[in-house]
Scaffold this active site. Structure first.
Site: not given
Ligand code: NDP
Length: 262
Positions: A143, A156
């Site tokens: 990020s 985070y």
């Molecule tokens: P979403 O909330 O849309 O997706 C997050 C994903 O991570 C889901 O599929 C969720 O699966 C999975 N996840 C989270 N915790 C767990 C866990 N403990 N075990 C298994 N799966 C997990 O978020 P984003 O797509 O936005 O985020 C994806 C990545 O991008 C993250 O690492 C986030 O930090 C990073 N990011 C996002 C930004 C943004 O603005 N959107 C900016 C910068 C970085 P489920 O719900 O099925 O458990």
């Protein structure tokens, strides 16, 4: 012919957001995929989208699991290799930004570090023996909070900074085995991490005034960066890098409207 024909790729956090968008693009590019997350229903929706995009049942494995649980991370790698016979690429995307400052208890710190950093190390440790055999690679989703100190996302921000350093350490340690490791560092990307109205508010109040490309990003824009980094032909001389994809947000500095007269 797709650029990932015959390649086996795990995308964590592919039940939603950037992970789902990435799985979709990689499938269109020919990849055999393990999709994974905790939410079974959302994973089934991702699978449906992959099949609509031209993938087939035999090229998709769904593993329900929690990346913070060691038995689940071991099972994720083992089931993938059992079904497909190898692993070419690990995309560590699962994670989440929990708002907090440093007054929050250490238990909160532990949870956020586990979700965004420790889980990645655990998965890499399991995957490395298999990646050595394929001379594969790892792409982590970090990020801009890893490179800019965001105190309202304190733990985070610390976790993602740790992930950027883990990336560099892994890259150095694994280069002799022919394994590359890179991070993509997204800015604000419209995903299920927040409701649509919240994204609208963030875009108007914070992103537009502070971002040269004055809008939030889309998951597919991160997917293209991940696809590039995951491809051993396209990015063969790149390792240990954190590629920022944030519309220019992090290069911008607060300044007065006009500089001083000279
Ligand atoms: P979403 O909330 O849309 O997706 C997050 C994903 O991570 C889901 O599929 C969720 O699966 C999975 N996840 C989270 N915790 C767990 C866990 N403990 N075990 C298994 N799966 C997990 O978020 P984003 O797509 O936005 O985020 C994806 C990545 O991008 C993250 O690492 C986030 O930090 C990073 N990011 C996002 C930004 C943004 O603005 N959107 C900016 C910068 C970085 P489920 O719900 O099925 O458990």
């Amino acid at each position: 012919m797709g650029k990932f024909d015959g390649k086996v790729i795990i995308v964590t956090g592919s039940s939603s957001g950037i992970g789902r968008g990435t799985a979709l693009l990689l499938a269109q590019q020919g990849a055999t995929l393990t999709i994974t997350g905790r939410n079974t229903e959302k994973l089934e929706e991702t699978k449906k989208q992959l099949l609509s995009a031209g993938s087939t049942e035999d090229k998709i494995l769904v593993v329900v699991g929690d990346v913070t649980k060691e038995e689940d991370t071991k099972r994720l790698i083992a089931e993938t290799v059992n079904k497909f016979g190898k692993l070419d690429v690990l995309v560590n995307n699962a994670g989440g930004a929990t708002p907090c400052d440093i007054s929050q208890p250490l238990t909160v710190f532990d949870d956020i570090i586990n979700q965004n950093l420790r889980s990645v190390l655990a998965l890499c440790q399991e995957a490395i023996p298999h990646l050595k055999k394929t001379k594969g690679n790892i792409v982590n989703v970090s990020s801009i909070a890893g490179i800019r100190a965001m105190y309202t996302l304190a733990y985070y921000s610390i976790a993602k900074a740790g992930l950027d350093q883990l990336n560099r350490i892994l890259a150095i340690q694994l280069a002799p085995d022919g394994i590359r490791v890179n991070n993509v560092n997204p800015g604000a990307i419209r995903t299920d991490a927040m409701p649509a109205e919240a994204w609208d508010g963030v875009e108007e109040s914070w992103i537009k005034p502070n971002t040269p490309i004055a809008r939030v990003g889309q998951p597919v824009e991160m997917a293209h960066v991940i696809s590039f980094l995951a491809n051993n032909e396209e990015s063969s001389y790149i390792t240990g890098q954190s590629i920022v994809a944030d519309g220019g947000f992090s290069i911008n500095s607060p300044v007065p409207p006009m500089g001083p007269k000279t």
